[in-house]
Structures are given as structure tokens and as C-alpha cells.
Design a protein around this motif. Structure first.
Motif, PDB file in Angstrom:
ATOM      1  N   VAL A  56       0.883  -1.160   0.000  1.00 34.25           N
ATOM      2  CA  VAL A  56       0.000   0.000   0.000  1.00 34.25           C
ATOM      3  C   VAL A  56       0.923   1.213   0.000  1.00 34.25           C
ATOM      4  O   VAL A  56       1.574   1.516   1.001  1.00 34.25           O
ATOM      5  N   GLY A  57       1.010   1.895  -1.167  1.00 31.37           N
ATOM      6  CA  GLY A  57       2.074   2.881  -1.394  1.00 31.37           C
ATOM      7  C   GLY A  57       2.137   3.982  -0.354  1.00 31.37           C
ATOM      8  O   GLY A  57       3.215   4.304   0.171  1.00 31.37           O
ATOM      9  N   ASP A  68       4.332  12.237  -4.182  1.00 32.36           N
ATOM     10  CA  ASP A  68       3.587  13.195  -3.370  1.00 32.36           C
ATOM     11  C   ASP A  68       2.115  12.760  -3.328  1.00 32.36           C
ATOM     12  O   ASP A  68       1.437  12.773  -4.353  1.00 32.36           O
ATOM     13  N   PRO A  69       1.612  12.366  -2.145  1.00 29.91           N
ATOM     14  CA  PRO A  69       0.229  11.871  -2.069  1.00 29.91           C
ATOM     15  C   PRO A  69      -0.790  12.870  -2.608  1.00 29.91           C
ATOM     16  O   PRO A  69      -1.807  12.474  -3.170  1.00 29.91           O
ATOM     17  N   THR A  76      -3.925   7.790  -2.648  1.00 34.30           N
ATOM     18  CA  THR A  76      -3.543   6.382  -2.506  1.00 34.30           C
ATOM     19  C   THR A  76      -2.926   5.854  -3.799  1.00 34.30           C
ATOM     20  O   THR A  76      -3.229   6.346  -4.889  1.00 34.30           O
ATOM     21  N   TRP A  77      -2.073   4.849  -3.662  1.00 34.00           N
ATOM     22  CA  TRP A  77      -1.561   4.110  -4.821  1.00 34.00           C
ATOM     23  C   TRP A  77      -1.055   2.762  -4.329  1.00 34.00           C
ATOM     24  O   TRP A  77      -0.864   2.577  -3.122  1.00 34.00           O
ATOM     25  N   LEU A 177       0.332   1.834  -9.255  1.00 36.01           N
ATOM     26  CA  LEU A 177      -1.020   1.907  -9.802  1.00 36.01           C
ATOM     27  C   LEU A 177      -1.841   2.910  -8.995  1.00 36.01           C
ATOM     28  O   LEU A 177      -1.957   2.789  -7.775  1.00 36.01           O
ATOM     29  N   ASP A 178      -2.424   3.898  -9.701  1.00 37.43           N
ATOM     30  CA  ASP A 178      -3.185   4.945  -8.996  1.00 37.43           C
ATOM     31  C   ASP A 178      -4.690   4.753  -9.146  1.00 37.43           C
ATOM     32  O   ASP A 178      -5.425   4.829  -8.172  1.00 37.43           O
ATOM     33  N   LYS A 179      -5.139   4.512 -10.397  1.00 36.22           N
ATOM     34  CA  LYS A 179      -6.591   4.392 -10.593  1.00 36.22           C
ATOM     35  C   LYS A 179      -6.876   3.864 -11.993  1.00 36.22           C
ATOM     36  O   LYS A 179      -6.000   3.875 -12.862  1.00 36.22           O
ATOM     37  N   VAL A 180      -8.097   3.394 -12.197  1.00 31.26           N
ATOM     38  CA  VAL A 180      -8.585   3.160 -13.551  1.00 31.26           C
ATOM     39  C   VAL A 180      -9.916   3.894 -13.689  1.00 31.26           C
ATOM     40  O   VAL A 180     -10.584   4.181 -12.685  1.00 31.26           O
TER      41      VAL A 180
END
Ligand SMILES: *[C@@H]1O[C@H](CO)[C@@H](O)[C@H](O)[C@H]1NC(C)=O
Ligand SMILES: *[C@@H]1O[C@H](CO)[C@@H](O)[C@H](O)[C@H]1NC(C)=O
Ligand SMILES: *[C@@H]1O[C@H](CO)[C@@H](O)[C@H](O)[C@H]1NC(C)=O
Ligand SMILES: *[C@@H]1O[C@H](CO)[C@@H](O)[C@H](O)[C@H]1NC(C)=O
Length: 183
Positions: A56-57, A68-69, A76-77, A177-180
Motif C-alpha cells: 500500500v504505497g 507526493d500523495p 492512494t496508490w 497503480l493509482d486508478k482506472v
């Protein structure tokens, strides 16, 4: 039930029907999943299991990549670094006609080998449909730089149906991976 409440309920359900019947984009966070269906990413190997595994990044002070969050979706990433012959995957199901996959890339002279290369492949419904490679380090002596919201894969001509998507992190590769987004 008071008439005003009944009316509000009716209006809300009409709004909901309109919203789901028109083409719309749904953003699925790596951590929080699909806000509409509740689908979650399945990570293999998951953290806590074998090593190496996905981390969990935003919760991984020991990870090499420290983006940078504030520049990530919902702060999240997921962070996956593979070794040799240790592929990792992240999968999710969605119903729609298009899919857009967003990652964070890192370039660094500090460790310019596998921890900053990104070598991904993508499958939909069990078939490999694309790949992404970025292995350019920053010049020696400079700090790590990050690229946010990088579109690593997209497809917009899927039959309207339930689909399964899998991102596979290749040999010696870092996936953030950030999002889809699906339509
Ligand atoms: C969904 O997002 C993609 C990528 O940003 C965009 O190209 C597309 O037009 C959007 N589709 C809808 C229906 O908003
Ligand atoms: C991964 O890379 C190493 C070193 O280049 C190579 O020996 C190995 O065969 C590769 N494995 C796969 C699955 O490509
Ligand atoms: C790297 O970042 C540190 C801290 O921000 C800074 O002091 C240093 O000068 C930077 N080095 C280079 C080569 O940009
Ligand atoms: C990317 O990963 C695939 C699968 O592990 C491998 O076959 C390919 O050689 C890799 N490419 C690079 C440039 O490392």
C-alpha cells in the motif's frame, strides 16, 4: 411517509436511473475500489504474503518510490516491485465499453535499474491486449522525479458487457497503480 419525503425519494431514484443509463465515467481507486459496484482490486501476491508483494504505497515508508500523495487520486496508490521471474498482477471487474489505466512513473539516478523501470502488460477477459514500457532514468546526480496521472493503457471499443481487467507487472519492474476509469 410524509409526501415531501416520498417526492424526494422519487426524484432521487429518477436521478439515479438517468445517471446510470447515460454514458458516464467511473473512477476506480486502487485502494477504495469501484464507488458504484463496490468491486475491489485483487492484488497478487498481496502484501503480508510472499515477498516480493504489492505494498500500500501511501503506507510504505520503506518503499523506494515516495511520490507526493497530494498528486495522486484520493491520496492512494499501490506499489509493486518485481524481481526476476516474479510477476505481480492487479485485477478488477467492470461493466462498460471503455477503460483507462493510470499509473505514476518514477525516474531516478539513485537506482536506475529495476526499481525505476516500468514494464507492464494488460489483459482483458484473459487476452493480452497491450503493454507499456518506460525505462528512461533521469541524468546522473539528479533527484527522483515523478510523473503523475500517466495514461498507461486505454481502450474504447469494448462490447458493452462485464469485463475482467488484469495489469501484470513484468520482469524487474516497478508499478505504481493509482486508478482506472471505465465508461
Ligand atoms: C471518460 O474519460 C476519458 C479519459 O479522460 C475521456 O477520453 C472520455 O471522453 C470520457 N468519457 C465520458 C463519457 O465522459
Ligand atoms: C528476467 O530478466 C532476467 C535478467 O535480464 C532474465 O534472466 C530472465 O530470463 C527474465 N525473465 C523473464 C520471465 O522474462
Ligand atoms: C536533491 O534534493 C535535495 C533536497 O531537496 C537538494 O538539496 C539537492 O540539491 C537535490 N540535488 C540535485 C542534484 O538536484
Ligand atoms: C518486460 O517484461 C516482459 C515480461 O516479463 C519481458 O519479456 C520483457 O523482456 C521486458 N522488457 C524489458 C525491456 O525489460
Amino acid at each position: 411517509m410524509p409526501p415531501a419525503v416520498a417526492l424526494i425519494r422519487l426524484l432521487l431514484s429518477l436521478l439515479f436511473i438517468t445517471a446510470i443509463s447515460a454514458d458516464q465515467n467511473v473512477t476506480v481507486d486502487d485502494t477504495f475500489g469501484d464507488p458504484i459496484t463496490g468491486e475491489q482490486f485483487v492484488y497478487k501476491p498481496a502484501s503480508g504474503g510472499s515477498i516480493p508483494a504489492w505494498n500500500v504505497g501511501q503506507d510504505c515508508p520503506g518503499c523506494f518510490a515516495q511520490p507526493d500523495p497530494d498528486q495522486t487520486y484520493l491520496h492512494t496508490w499501490h506499489d509493486g516491485t518485481t524481481g526476476i521471474m516474479t510477476p505481480m498482477s492487479a485485477s478488477i471487474n467492470f461493466e462498460g465499453t471503455a477503460l483507462y489505466v493510470y499509473c505514476i512513473l518514477v525516474h531516478s539516478a539513485v537506482d536506475s535499474y529495476f526499481t525505476t523501470n516500468t514494464n507492464l502488460s494488460f489483459s482483458i477477459d484473459g487476452e493480452v491486449v497491450g503493454s507499456f514500457l518506460d525505462n528512461s532514468p533521469v541524468p546522473a546526480g539528479s533527484n527522483s522525479t515523478y510523473n503523475y496521472n500517466v495514461l498507461v493503457y486505454s481502450i474504447d471499443n469494448l462490447p458493452h458487457a462485464q469485463h475482467s481487467f488484469t495489469l501484470t507487472n513484468g520482469n524487474l519492474s516497478l508499478a505504481l497503480l493509482d486508478k482506472v476509469v471505465y465508461t
